[in-house]
Motif scaffolding. Structure first.
Motif, PDB file in Angstrom:
ATOM      1  N   SER A  45      -3.374  -8.857  -5.457  1.00  0.00           N
ATOM      2  CA  SER A  45      -2.107  -8.891  -6.197  1.00  0.00           C
ATOM      3  C   SER A  45      -2.108  -7.760  -7.211  1.00  0.00           C
ATOM      4  O   SER A  45      -3.134  -7.119  -7.450  1.00  0.00           O
ATOM      5  CB  SER A  45      -1.939 -10.233  -6.929  1.00  0.00           C
ATOM      6  OG  SER A  45      -1.874 -11.318  -6.031  1.00  0.00           O
ATOM      7  N   ARG A  46      -0.956  -7.546  -7.848  1.00  0.00           N
ATOM      8  CA  ARG A  46      -0.841  -6.533  -8.892  1.00  0.00           C
ATOM      9  C   ARG A  46      -1.221  -7.070 -10.264  1.00  0.00           C
ATOM     10  O   ARG A  46      -1.423  -6.306 -11.200  1.00  0.00           O
ATOM     11  CB  ARG A  46       0.588  -5.990  -8.935  1.00  0.00           C
ATOM     12  CG  ARG A  46       0.905  -4.974  -7.848  1.00  0.00           C
ATOM     13  CD  ARG A  46       0.393  -3.613  -8.215  1.00  0.00           C
ATOM     14  NE  ARG A  46       0.587  -2.616  -7.161  1.00  0.00           N
ATOM     15  CZ  ARG A  46       0.188  -1.359  -7.257  1.00  0.00           C
ATOM     16  NH1 ARG A  46      -0.427  -0.954  -8.348  1.00  0.00           N
ATOM     17  NH2 ARG A  46       0.387  -0.521  -6.267  1.00  0.00           N
ATOM     18  N   ALA A  47      -1.328  -8.372 -10.405  1.00  0.00           N
ATOM     19  CA  ALA A  47      -1.648  -8.961 -11.705  1.00  0.00           C
ATOM     20  C   ALA A  47      -3.049  -8.570 -12.152  1.00  0.00           C
ATOM     21  O   ALA A  47      -3.955  -8.414 -11.323  1.00  0.00           O
ATOM     22  CB  ALA A  47      -1.538 -10.483 -11.626  1.00  0.00           C
ATOM     23  N   ALA A  90      -8.967   1.620  -4.549  1.00  0.00           N
ATOM     24  CA  ALA A  90      -9.717   0.997  -5.638  1.00  0.00           C
ATOM     25  C   ALA A  90      -9.038  -0.289  -6.087  1.00  0.00           C
ATOM     26  O   ALA A  90      -7.807  -0.358  -6.200  1.00  0.00           O
ATOM     27  CB  ALA A  90      -9.836   1.965  -6.816  1.00  0.00           C
ATOM     28  N   PHE A  91      -9.842  -1.291  -6.319  1.00  0.00           N
ATOM     29  CA  PHE A  91      -9.367  -2.590  -6.772  1.00  0.00           C
ATOM     30  C   PHE A  91     -10.156  -3.013  -8.002  1.00  0.00           C
ATOM     31  O   PHE A  91     -11.281  -2.556  -8.221  1.00  0.00           O
ATOM     32  CB  PHE A  91      -9.547  -3.651  -5.673  1.00  0.00           C
ATOM     33  CG  PHE A  91      -8.894  -3.310  -4.370  1.00  0.00           C
ATOM     34  CD1 PHE A  91      -7.631  -3.800  -4.060  1.00  0.00           C
ATOM     35  CD2 PHE A  91      -9.538  -2.510  -3.430  1.00  0.00           C
ATOM     36  CE1 PHE A  91      -7.027  -3.497  -2.853  1.00  0.00           C
ATOM     37  CE2 PHE A  91      -8.941  -2.200  -2.212  1.00  0.00           C
ATOM     38  CZ  PHE A  91      -7.683  -2.685  -1.933  1.00  0.00           C
ATOM     39  N   ASP A  92      -9.559  -3.877  -8.791  1.00  0.00           N
ATOM     40  CA  ASP A  92     -10.295  -4.563  -9.852  1.00  0.00           C
ATOM     41  C   ASP A  92     -10.663  -5.938  -9.336  1.00  0.00           C
ATOM     42  O   ASP A  92      -9.840  -6.613  -8.704  1.00  0.00           O
ATOM     43  CB  ASP A  92      -9.453  -4.703 -11.119  1.00  0.00           C
ATOM     44  CG  ASP A  92      -9.286  -3.387 -11.853  1.00  0.00           C
ATOM     45  OD1 ASP A  92     -10.152  -2.500 -11.689  1.00  0.00           O
ATOM     46  OD2 ASP A  92      -8.288  -3.248 -12.588  1.00  0.00           O
ATOM     47  N   VAL A 130      -4.713  -4.950  -7.117  1.00  0.00           N
ATOM     48  CA  VAL A 130      -4.352  -3.654  -6.547  1.00  0.00           C
ATOM     49  C   VAL A 130      -4.115  -2.669  -7.693  1.00  0.00           C
ATOM     50  O   VAL A 130      -3.353  -2.970  -8.625  1.00  0.00           O
ATOM     51  CB  VAL A 130      -3.089  -3.764  -5.681  1.00  0.00           C
ATOM     52  CG1 VAL A 130      -2.677  -2.401  -5.142  1.00  0.00           C
ATOM     53  CG2 VAL A 130      -3.311  -4.741  -4.527  1.00  0.00           C
ATOM     54  N   THR A 131      -4.748  -1.499  -7.634  1.00  0.00           N
ATOM     55  CA  THR A 131      -4.614  -0.521  -8.718  1.00  0.00           C
ATOM     56  C   THR A 131      -4.014   0.805  -8.257  1.00  0.00           C
ATOM     57  O   THR A 131      -3.822   1.709  -9.064  1.00  0.00           O
ATOM     58  CB  THR A 131      -5.982  -0.238  -9.366  1.00  0.00           C
ATOM     59  OG1 THR A 131      -6.841   0.403  -8.405  1.00  0.00           O
ATOM     60  CG2 THR A 131      -6.641  -1.523  -9.854  1.00  0.00           C
ATOM     61  N   ALA A 148     -13.932  -2.221  -7.405  1.00  0.00           N
ATOM     62  CA  ALA A 148     -14.361  -2.469  -6.023  1.00  0.00           C
ATOM     63  C   ALA A 148     -13.573  -1.558  -5.095  1.00  0.00           C
ATOM     64  O   ALA A 148     -12.383  -1.292  -5.325  1.00  0.00           O
ATOM     65  CB  ALA A 148     -14.142  -3.929  -5.649  1.00  0.00           C
ATOM     66  N   SER A 149     -14.217  -1.092  -4.049  1.00  0.00           N
ATOM     67  CA  SER A 149     -13.557  -0.296  -3.019  1.00  0.00           C
ATOM     68  C   SER A 149     -13.101  -1.210  -1.896  1.00  0.00           C
ATOM     69  O   SER A 149     -13.456  -2.395  -1.851  1.00  0.00           O
ATOM     70  CB  SER A 149     -14.523   0.754  -2.467  1.00  0.00           C
ATOM     71  OG  SER A 149     -15.602   0.117  -1.783  1.00  0.00           O
ATOM     72  N   LEU A 150     -12.332  -0.659  -0.957  1.00  0.00           N
ATOM     73  CA  LEU A 150     -11.933  -1.454   0.209  1.00  0.00           C
ATOM     74  C   LEU A 150     -13.173  -1.890   0.979  1.00  0.00           C
ATOM     75  O   LEU A 150     -13.238  -3.025   1.474  1.00  0.00           O
ATOM     76  CB  LEU A 150     -10.996  -0.643   1.112  1.00  0.00           C
ATOM     77  CG  LEU A 150     -10.462  -1.356   2.352  1.00  0.00           C
ATOM     78  CD1 LEU A 150      -9.679  -2.608   1.978  1.00  0.00           C
ATOM     79  CD2 LEU A 150      -9.585  -0.414   3.185  1.00  0.00           C
ATOM     80  N   LEU A 151     -14.158  -1.023   1.059  1.00  0.00           N
ATOM     81  CA  LEU A 151     -15.403  -1.379   1.739  1.00  0.00           C
ATOM     82  C   LEU A 151     -16.089  -2.547   1.034  1.00  0.00           C
ATOM     83  O   LEU A 151     -16.645  -3.439   1.688  1.00  0.00           O
ATOM     84  CB  LEU A 151     -16.337  -0.168   1.795  1.00  0.00           C
ATOM     85  CG  LEU A 151     -17.652  -0.354   2.558  1.00  0.00           C
ATOM     86  CD1 LEU A 151     -17.390  -0.652   4.024  1.00  0.00           C
ATOM     87  CD2 LEU A 151     -18.526   0.895   2.420  1.00  0.00           C
TER      88      LEU A 151
END
Length: 258
Positions: free
Chosen positions: A129-131, A63-65, A153-154, A71-74
């Motif tokens: 990024s992690r930010a 999972a991403f922001d 990145v979450t 958002a997913s990797l897909l």
């Protein structure tokens, strides 16, 4: 000797190569060109081998922001077949925070070519990024990187794919919703990234041009014919007749150079 006649001291190191005649320079260039062409052919062969690397199935959900929420990797594929993910260090504790990202990662971002050309080859490039997104958006606005899709990145994506402590590019391909990791490059390998062709050379489908040595059935189109101005890519468009004529001549010269 007057001050006006004093010879200006050279700022070049004393060990610089000799200054020669045009004929000698041409001969030296031709000798080096033989080695450079060999390096180009070796690079093409390596890319062909890379396209035959085994794939690793991605079994976990990530999972991403993003600018538009979760958002997913897909989702990061943006509907395209191939995905390149660059892990850039922009987070608390990284040199330059919060005004800048890591200097090295920033150099990589500064090299990124217009993404319309990658997209035309069914390939998406994103940075992660992690930010938090607010900090990423502020960085993009300051540095002129608004054209690069950039996600937060979450979870353990960075650790799972070898980019939790150092930058790197991970490459993926999808078959429907199934995702496979196909390649990874980091450290000095990242230095060559930024140009459209170098990005495509690390993907499983390559540049997708007929001259490439790719497995049977891989998508390939005539050399140069897919190239367009970055504001002129239209799905299903027929190549301009004049560009076909020009690129045919260029293709002949290209094949002679292989």
């Amino acid at each position: 000797m007057s001050d006006q006649q004093t010879e200006t001291r050279s700022e070049l190191p004393d060990s610089h190569p000799p200054v020669v005649s045009r004929a000698e320079w041409d001969e030296a260039w031709q000798q080096l060109l033989v080695k450079e062409k060999a390096a180009t052919r070796a690079r093409d062969a390596l890319a062909a081998e890379r396209r035959r690397m085994p794939w690793l199935a991605v079994e976990k959900d990530y999972a991403f922001d993003g600018p538009e929420g979760k958002a997913s990797l897909l989702d990061l594929f943006g509907g395209r077949r191939q995905l390149i993910v660059y892990r850039a260090f922009h987070e608390d504790g990284v040199f330059g925070w919060p005004d800048h990202a890591c200097p090295g990662c920033s150099m990589v971002a500064d090299q990124v070519a217009h993404l319309a050309h990658l997209n035309a080859r069914d390939t998406t490039l994103v940075f992660v990024s992690r930010a938090p997104q607010a900090d990423i958006a502020r960085l993009q606005a300051r540095m002129g990187w608004g054209h690069i899709p950039w996600f937060t990145v979450t979870d353990g994506f960075d650790k799972d794919f070898g980019v939790d402590e150092w930058h790197g590019h991970n490459v993926f391909i999808r078959d429907g919703s199934r995702i496979y990791r196909t390649y990874f490059v980091n450290s000095r390998g990242d230095e060559q990234m930024g140009g459209t062709w170098n990005y495509l050379d690390i993907t499983p489908l390559g540049r997708q041009e007929e001259w490439e040595n790719s497995p049977e059935g891989y998508p390939q189109t005539p050399t140069y014919k897919w190239w367009k101005w970055h504001d002129s890519y239209v799905e299903g468009a027929v190549p301009d007749k004049k560009w076909v004529e020009v690129s045919d001549a260029g293709e002949a010269a290209f094949r002679d150079s292989l």
